[in-house]
Scaffold this active site. Structure first.
Site, PDB file in Angstrom:
ATOM      1  N   GLY A  17       0.605  -1.261  -0.441  1.00 51.44           N
ATOM      2  CA  GLY A  17       0.131  -0.197   0.054  1.00 51.44           C
ATOM      3  C   GLY A  17       0.637   1.271   0.102  1.00 51.44           C
ATOM      4  O   GLY A  17       0.442   2.205   0.691  1.00 51.44           O
ATOM      5  N   ASN A  19       1.492   3.284  -2.557  1.00 45.60           N
ATOM      6  CA  ASN A  19       0.566   4.266  -3.954  1.00 45.60           C
ATOM      7  C   ASN A  19      -0.931   4.469  -2.522  1.00 45.60           C
ATOM      8  O   ASN A  19      -0.867   5.989  -2.878  1.00 45.60           O
ATOM      9  CB  ASN A  19      -0.305   2.737  -4.793  1.00 45.60           C
ATOM     10  CG  ASN A  19       1.190   3.387  -5.787  1.00 45.60           C
ATOM     11  OD1 ASN A  19       1.592   4.514  -6.531  1.00 45.60           O
ATOM     12  ND2 ASN A  19       1.245   2.610  -5.511  1.00 45.60           N
ATOM     13  N   ARG A  96      -5.961  -8.448  -8.597  1.00 43.30           N
ATOM     14  CA  ARG A  96      -7.052  -9.499  -8.978  1.00 43.30           C
ATOM     15  C   ARG A  96      -6.775  -9.194 -10.720  1.00 43.30           C
ATOM     16  O   ARG A  96      -7.222  -7.598 -10.410  1.00 43.30           O
ATOM     17  CB  ARG A  96      -7.251  -9.702  -8.418  1.00 43.30           C
ATOM     18  CG  ARG A  96      -7.663 -10.227  -6.693  1.00 43.30           C
ATOM     19  CD  ARG A  96      -7.071 -11.505  -6.739  1.00 43.30           C
ATOM     20  NE  ARG A  96      -8.331 -11.741  -7.440  1.00 43.30           N
ATOM     21  CZ  ARG A  96      -8.084 -13.615  -7.416  1.00 43.30           C
ATOM     22  NH1 ARG A  96      -6.783 -14.175  -7.447  1.00 43.30           N
ATOM     23  NH2 ARG A  96      -8.924 -14.338  -8.682  1.00 43.30           N
ATOM     24  N   LEU A  98      -9.960  -7.771 -12.551  1.00 48.73           N
ATOM     25  CA  LEU A  98     -10.837  -7.710 -12.567  1.00 48.73           C
ATOM     26  C   LEU A  98     -12.370  -8.172 -13.708  1.00 48.73           C
ATOM     27  O   LEU A  98     -11.305  -7.868 -15.057  1.00 48.73           O
ATOM     28  CB  LEU A  98     -11.327  -5.784 -12.402  1.00 48.73           C
ATOM     29  CG  LEU A  98     -11.070  -5.464 -11.000  1.00 48.73           C
ATOM     30  CD1 LEU A  98     -10.785  -3.732 -11.099  1.00 48.73           C
ATOM     31  CD2 LEU A  98     -11.922  -6.420 -10.125  1.00 48.73           C
ATOM     32  N   HIS A 114       0.664   0.930 -13.585  1.00 44.72           N
ATOM     33  CA  HIS A 114       1.335  -0.926 -13.558  1.00 44.72           C
ATOM     34  C   HIS A 114       2.935  -0.541 -13.712  1.00 44.72           C
ATOM     35  O   HIS A 114       3.344   1.329 -13.976  1.00 44.72           O
ATOM     36  CB  HIS A 114       1.133  -1.401 -15.160  1.00 44.72           C
ATOM     37  CG  HIS A 114       1.853  -2.525 -15.294  1.00 44.72           C
ATOM     38  ND1 HIS A 114       2.070  -3.835 -15.149  1.00 44.72           N
ATOM     39  CD2 HIS A 114       2.734  -2.260 -16.348  1.00 44.72           C
ATOM     40  CE1 HIS A 114       2.347  -4.597 -15.340  1.00 44.72           C
ATOM     41  NE2 HIS A 114       3.346  -3.716 -16.334  1.00 44.72           N
ATOM     42  N   ASP A 150      -3.517  -5.509 -17.894  1.00 42.70           N
ATOM     43  CA  ASP A 150      -2.798  -3.570 -18.179  1.00 42.70           C
ATOM     44  C   ASP A 150      -3.020  -3.311 -19.776  1.00 42.70           C
ATOM     45  O   ASP A 150      -1.752  -2.921 -19.704  1.00 42.70           O
ATOM     46  CB  ASP A 150      -1.393  -4.034 -17.519  1.00 42.70           C
ATOM     47  CG  ASP A 150      -0.770  -5.409 -16.918  1.00 42.70           C
ATOM     48  OD1 ASP A 150      -1.881  -3.844 -15.758  1.00 42.70           O
ATOM     49  OD2 ASP A 150      -0.543  -5.793 -15.974  1.00 42.70           O
ATOM     50  N   GLU A 179       6.116   6.253  -9.169  1.00 37.57           N
ATOM     51  CA  GLU A 179       4.175   5.507  -9.280  1.00 37.57           C
ATOM     52  C   GLU A 179       3.219   6.737  -8.402  1.00 37.57           C
ATOM     53  O   GLU A 179       2.225   7.294  -8.086  1.00 37.57           O
ATOM     54  CB  GLU A 179       4.144   4.550  -8.239  1.00 37.57           C
ATOM     55  CG  GLU A 179       4.623   3.536  -9.932  1.00 37.57           C
ATOM     56  CD  GLU A 179       4.303   2.167  -8.939  1.00 37.57           C
ATOM     57  OE1 GLU A 179       3.510   2.088  -8.534  1.00 37.57           O
ATOM     58  OE2 GLU A 179       5.190   1.365 -10.039  1.00 37.57           O
TER      59      GLU A 179
HETATM   60  C1  GRF Z   1       3.003  -0.762  -7.663  1.00 37.72           C
HETATM   61  O1  GRF Z   1       4.359  -1.547  -8.560  1.00 37.72           O
HETATM   62  C2  GRF Z   1       2.167  -0.794  -8.640  1.00 37.72           C
HETATM   63  O2  GRF Z   1       2.246  -0.267  -9.785  1.00 37.72           O
HETATM   64  C3  GRF Z   1       1.316  -2.933  -8.711  1.00 37.72           C
HETATM   65  O3  GRF Z   1       1.538  -2.872  -8.015  1.00 37.72           O
HETATM   66  C4  GRF Z   1       2.404  -1.955  -6.904  1.00 37.72           C
HETATM   67  C5  GRF Z   1       2.167  -1.868  -5.313  1.00 37.72           C
HETATM   68  O4  GRF Z   1       3.088  -1.229  -4.825  1.00 37.72           O
HETATM   69  N1  GRF Z   1       0.181  -2.345  -9.531  1.00 37.72           N
HETATM   70  P1  GRF Z   1       1.969  -0.629  -3.278  1.00 37.72           P
HETATM   71  O5  GRF Z   1       1.466  -2.267  -3.132  1.00 37.72           O
HETATM   72  O6  GRF Z   1       1.506   0.481  -3.860  1.00 37.72           O
HETATM   73  O7  GRF Z   1       3.554  -0.497  -2.737  1.00 37.72           O
END
Ligand code: GRF
Length: 231
Positions: A17, A19, A96, A98, A114, A150, A179
């Site tokens: 988590g 992000n 997962r 969707l 991604h 993706d 990100e």
């Molecule tokens: C990230 O690298 C994102 O691009 C991918 O999964 C990872 C998630 O990381 N979809 P986090 O759980 O947000 O640290």
């Protein structure tokens, strides 16, 4: 013009988590006009849930393995997101795929991120695939989720150089830092009503101006202005 209301988010996670944390931080810095109505994890006990709780955000665990089909799982997600009044679904490390059930319930209202410059290196282990391919740049992509893996109209991308000696971890870390910049920004563009999808293309109203200096070279050419040393 009247200011638009904060967009109500449902964040889907499966793990760390970071992000999610970047989105929370952007909210707290006032850079993102949104409200996280709920964080849903398909796995219990993951650190992302704890991050949400620390910030007083409601959480739910909906374990995919308790459902016979992908569609049944998605129906449970849709129901929960509906109960929480979610307008935009934000996948943040949600592992997962969707189904059309979710995509029909939230048409053009599901975002994902991604760790590669799509359409290169879709699927899992994108950083490893980029290293093995020997690319000089990879990066990350925020996009509207479509049925394919993706695949979907691209909102924002950040290019990240691959450096000599990189391993999967160092490269992932460099990508993750970007990100954390482009995901909150993409959500903010949505909140401002600036994103329209035309076929595969996302049009951004008042697209921030760029010019050819945005081009990146890796390795840098000795003729590139930034490499020139004063005489
Ligand atoms: C990230 O690298 C994102 O691009 C991918 O999964 C990872 C998630 O990381 N979809 P986090 O759980 O947000 O640290």
């Amino acid at each position: 013009m009247a200011e638009r209301a904060p967009v109500k988010l449902g964040v889907l996670i499966s793990g760390t988590g970071t992000n999610l944390q970047a989105i929370i931080d952007a909210l707290e810095r006032g850079e993102l006009r949104a409200e996280i109505r709920v964080v849903i994890s398909n796995r219990p006990g993951v650190p992302g849930l704890e991050r949400a709780r620390r910030h007083g955000i409601a959480t739910r665990v909906i374990e995919h393995r308790r459902f016979a089909t992908r569609e049944d799982f998605d129906r449970a997600l849709v129901e929960a997101l509906g109960e929480d009044g979610v307008e935009l679904v934000v996948c943040a490390g949600f592992m997962r795929l969707l189904s059309p059930v979710m995509l029909a319930a939230f048409p053009d209202r599901v975002m994902n991120i991604h760790p590669a410059l799509l359409p290169a290196f879709p699927g899992v282990h994108a950083q490893k695939a980029a290293l093995e391919h020997g690319v000089r740049f990879t990066g990350c992509t925020v996009f509207f989720v479509r049925e394919g893996v993706d695949d979907g109209p691209i909102i924002a991308q950040a290019a990240v150089p691959v450096m000599p000696g990189d391993d999967e971890e160092s490269l992932s870390e460099r990508i993750r830092a970007q990100e954390h910049r482009i995901y909150p920004w993409s959500i903010q563009l949505f909140q401002e009503g600036r994103l329209t999808i035309e076929g595969r293309t996302v049009r951004i109203a008042d697209f921030p101006a760029g010019d050819e200096s945005l081009a990146l070279l890796n390795p840098r050419s000795p003729h590139s202005p930034r490499m020139k040393r004063p005489h």
